[in-house]
Every structure is written in structure tokens, then in C-alpha cells.
Design a protein around this motif. Structure first.
Motif, short mmCIF file in Angstrom:
data_model
loop_
_atom_site.label_atom_id
_atom_site.label_comp_id
_atom_site.label_asym_id
_atom_site.label_seq_id
_atom_site.Cartn_x
_atom_site.Cartn_y
_atom_site.Cartn_z
N LEU A 147 -14.82 42.60 37.24
CA LEU A 147 -15.62 41.57 36.57
C LEU A 147 -14.82 40.95 35.44
CD1 LEU A 147 -19.19 43.02 36.07
CD2 LEU A 147 -18.54 41.10 37.46
N LEU A 167 -25.48 46.66 34.99
CA LEU A 167 -25.13 46.11 36.30
C LEU A 167 -26.19 46.49 37.33
CD1 LEU A 167 -21.32 46.96 36.33
CD2 LEU A 167 -22.46 44.93 35.47
N PHE A 217 -17.70 44.57 41.35
CA PHE A 217 -17.99 45.05 40.00
C PHE A 217 -16.81 45.72 39.32
CE2 PHE A 217 -22.16 44.59 41.90
CZ PHE A 217 -22.81 43.91 40.90
N VAL A 257 -25.04 39.65 38.76
CA VAL A 257 -24.27 40.72 38.13
C VAL A 257 -25.20 41.78 37.53
CG1 VAL A 257 -22.70 41.28 36.24
CG2 VAL A 257 -22.25 39.30 37.67
#
Lengths: 295, 170
Positions: free
Chosen positions: A272, A177, A269, A162
Motif C-alpha cells: 500500500l 484494513l 495490502f 482499503v
């Protein structure tokens, strides 16, 4: 035209003062780097705002999940969750298989296993996402230094890498990120063990992608090749062997010999939620550690 | 009393910033969320004039710069919001009573605010991206802000009217 009441005109000195204040803060923070005088202020504000963000995220979570309750019943949702967790576990097993084979060939497997079991995870949930207007990709998680989290720790979820922790407060941590433009991750191609650097494209579109520059210009990555982290000394900021993504296209320009590859990350993403922060085993904090093997 | 009013205005700002990062992230379009803090500054400008709005914009921008998910150079949003507060305050005579003019003010402020922020990023080499990408983000944020204005701005205007110190009406 209506007459402007004189009392509402901005005083020039106030405006100049504000602009100067902005420039001062900008200069202090831009020049200071990690030791900038703004940093204590950031931490102080984070300590106040962080819990508020966590509380808000907890408060709105039921409403966010409400739509799901109408869509399908609870049992189906549980089944979907179990299956998708299993799916991503199996996928990561399959995807890292060529890499594991290479490692065995290099008689590296034993030390690797030993080192891998040295990891422990602190589970956390994402409570805030940085807006795209800020042109950076960061999230806040609801675990901080009180759970043993420090800057430069690896953050992952069950799909892959991540990002890394950039700063912490007592109860929250900010995670950069890997798709952010400022993020650089050392990566290794699963098929031929070649090393390279992955940079975030920083695009705000739905398809988050990374650019891979290989160190050895003679090798060509194949489409579908899996890239895993290469790892840094003492596992900071990235521990080794975490799947990052898959090669989706390869390109090169006539001017340079090196090949560039575009990587699609395994992690989604935009959605998340639960993430794990890699901490040294034996870390003491207010949260239970998840050791390797899921115990 | 003045201190209490200031604190109330700061409270509204804090609420806007928290909602922006913790709640609206789930309904974002390509990660772009409605800029509630900017709407607070515009509402302050429409009711209280440029000076108050610029000061509030500085505070709100700084909060957005240092509150947790932010990782850019502090002061960038502060500068953008000071400019926004000043501009919105200067056109308020015409925009105070007309819905269309208020919408146009919000659109212009969203464009200017996000652009100033993007430009400081270019100057400081902090999270700068391709111009086309930036324009796309600026465009989406303008549309978002205009869309939420009818829902949010009347409430904010009412709140700031209540916060205004008593004065002679003429």
C-alpha cells in the motif's frame, strides 16, 4: 557457577507493581471500549509519534525507490506507472459493468450517480504498517484531523476498498484494513445484487483473503463474481459501490444451508502507498480535495 | 543525571518503535518485522539486570500499544515485555559474555514475548487467530530477531553500558 550480586535481584514489589500496572491498563482499555481512559493517552502519543513516523517514512522513501532506479530507467518506470494506473482503472470499469447494468434495470442509476459525485477524496500516503506480531492489520496514513479526516471514513485506492479510519490525531490517522479479523464490510455481489458480509481472514500469509457470508442462503455466488460495497447510512463507515474483490472459491458444509465464498481483494495490502480518504464534499482542511472525475 | 539516563533509554525505545513500524514494514516476511523494541529490552536486561529491564519493558510495551498503527487493547505488549525483561535479566550472568548464549536469550525472549502477547489476545478475544497461524507468526518473528541480533544487539549493549551509572567494579 558465578555468584549473583544481590544488588541486581529485582525487588519483588517493583515486579508486582509493574504486573499490576499492566493488568490495570489492560482492564481499563478492554472494558472501556471507545470511551476508555486510555484513549486520550493514545491520541497524545499519536500526536507525538505520528509526525516522527511520517518524517522517517519520507526520509527512507528515496532509499526504498533506489532499487527501482537500478532496475530500469526513469522513463520506463513512468510508463509502467501510467499503464498500471490505466489498467486498474479499466479493470474496475469492466468489473463493475454487470453491477451497473443491474442498477440501470432497477432505475437506480440516476440517484447513484448523484450520490457518487458527492464524494471527494483526500489523498494520503501510508507511513507505517502494523507488524504481524500484533495479529492485526492496521496502517498509519500521513493525513489526520487537520485535513478533515474523522473516524469511520472510507479509505480506498485506485484498485478498490482499503479499509476505514478508526482513530485520528492532528496529522495522522490509523486505518483498519478490510483483511483484519475485526473488520466486517457489507458487500453486494455484482452479478445478482445479493447482499452479504465480508470478514477478514486475518491471515498473515501473502494471499490476503476475505470470507463472504450471503444473507440469502439459496443463492450461489459464481467464481469470478465481483463484490462491491453495499454502503451504510450517510456513507459511514463505508460508502457504496466501491469494488472490494473477486470470488475465488465457494464452499458449504452439510450442516448449514448457506454458502460461503472466499474473496480475493483487488488491493495488494503488502504494498500500500497512496490512498484516498472519502470525505464529504466541501470539507475544509490543509489539503486539497480531489473531486469525482479527477479534478 | 538519572533523569537524563532514563530519557536517553526512552529515546532509544522510541527510535526502535518508529523504525519497526515505518521502515521495516518494507522488508517484512508475511508482515512480520524484527522486534527491535524487544531487542532493546533484552539489551537493557543483559547490562542492567531484570528490574531496570522490566521497567523499561513496561514503557516500551506501552509505547508499542498506543503508537499510531496499533489498534489492540493497550497493555498487551507492556505485559509481554515486562515478562521478557524479567526473564532476560535473570539469565544474564551466563549470557553476558557469550555470543551463543546471547542469541539463545534473544530467541527465547522473542518466543516468550510474542506468545504472551498472543495468549492475552486469546483471553481478551482481541484479534485472536488460529493456533497454527499464531505459531507460524511466532516462529518467523523468532527467526527474524535472531537474524538481526548480531547487527543490533552489540550497538544496544554498548549504548546501555554507556548509560550505566558509575559503579565499583568487583
Amino acid at each position: 557457577m558465578a555468584p549473583r550480586d544481590p544488588g541486581k535481584r529485582p525487588s519483588r514489589s517493583v515486579m508486582v507493581l509493574l504486573l499490576l500496572a499492566c493488568l490495570t491498563v489492560l482492564t481499563l482499555d478492554a472494558r472501556g471500549g471507545t470511551s476508555s481512559p486510555v484513549e486520550p493517552f493514545r491520541t497524545a502519543v499519536g500526536n507525538v509519534v505520528g509526525p516522527v513516523e511520517s518524517g522517517t517514512a519520507v526520509a527512507v522513501r528515496p532509499f526504498r525507490e533506489l532499487a527501482g532506479y537500478f532496475g530500469s530507467n526513469d522513463k520506463l518506470r513512468q510508463q509502467v506507472a501510467t499503464l498500471s494506473a490505466e489498467n486498474s482503472r479499466l479493470r474496475s470499469q469492466v468489473e463493475t459493468r454487470p453491477l451497473d447494468r443491474n442498477r440501470l434495470a432497477e432505475l437506480d442509476g440516476l440517484t447513484r450517480t448523484a450520490r457518487q459525485t458527492g464524494y471527494a477524496l483526500v489523498a494520503a500516503r501510508v507511513v507505517a504498517m502494523g507488524p504481524s506480531q500484533s495479529f492485526s492489520r492496521t496502517v498509519t496514513i500521513d493525513a489526520g484531523s487537520s485535513s478533515g479526516i474523522r473516524p469511520d471514513m472510507t479509505v480506498l485506492n485506485n484498485d478498490g476498498l482499503v479499509g476505514r479510519v478508526v482513530r485520528t490525531t492532528t496529522t495522522t490517522a490509523t486505518v483498519l484494513l478490510i483483511v483484519d479479523q475485526d473488520s466486517v464490510v457489507g458487500g453486494r455481489l455484482g452479478s445478482n445484487m445479493q447482499l452479504g458480509f465480508l470478514r477478514g481472514q486475518g491471515s498473515t500469509g501473502r494471499a490476503d483473503q476475505l470470507d463472504l457470508d450471503l444473507m440469502d442462503s439459496s443463492t450461489t455466488p459464481a467464481r469470478g463474481d465481483v463484490v462491491v460495497t453495499w454502503g451504510s447510512a450517510n456513507g459511514a463507515p463505508y460508502v457504496a459501490g466501491i469494488p472490494i474483490g473477486k470470488v475465488v472459491s465457494v464452499w458449504s458444509t452439510p450442516r448449514e444451508t448457506a454458502k460461503h465464498a472466499v474473496i480475493a481483494p483487488f488491493v495488494d495490502f503488502s504494498s500500500l502507498d497512496v490512498v484516498g480518504v472519502v470525505v464529504p464534499r466541501g470539507t475544509h482542511g490543509d489539503r486539497q480535495l480531489i473531486a469525482a472525475g479527477g479534478r | 543525571m538519572a533523569l537524563l539516563r532514563g530519557l536517553a533509554a526512552l529515546g532509544i525505545l522510541l527510535l526502535a518503535v518508529v523504525l519497526q513500524v515505518a521502515v521495516f514494514g518494507y522488508v517484512s516476511v508475511d508482515g512480520v518485522v524484527p522486534d527491535l523494541a524487544l531487542l532493546v529490552v533484552v539489551a537493557a536486561a543483559l547490562t542492567r539486570g531484570p528490574q531496570f529491564a522490566a521497567v523499561l519493558g513496561f514503557a516500551g510495551g506501552l509505547l508499542l500499544d498506543v503508537a499510531p498503527p496499533a489498534d489492540h487493547v493497550a497493555g498487551r505488549w507492556a505485559l509481554a515485555f515486562v515478562v521478557v525483561g524479567y526473564l532476560a535479566g535473570r539469565v544474564r550472568q551466563d549470557a553476558r559474555n557469550s555470543t551463543l548464549a546471547a542469541l539463545a536469550t534473544v530467541a527465547a525472549c522473542a518466543f516468550v514475548g510474542t506468545s504472551v502477547y498472543a495468549l492475552t489476545g486469546l483471553v481478551l478475544d482481541d484479534g485472536a487467530m488460529a493456533a497454527g497461524e499464531m505459531l507460524r507468526v511466532v516462529g518467523i518473528s523468532v527467526v527474524w530477531d535472531v537474524l538481526v541480533t548480531p547487527l543490533v544487539l552489540p550497538v544496544l549493549l554498548l549504548a546501555f553500558r554507556r548509560l550505566r551509572p558509575p559503579q565499583l567494579v568487583y
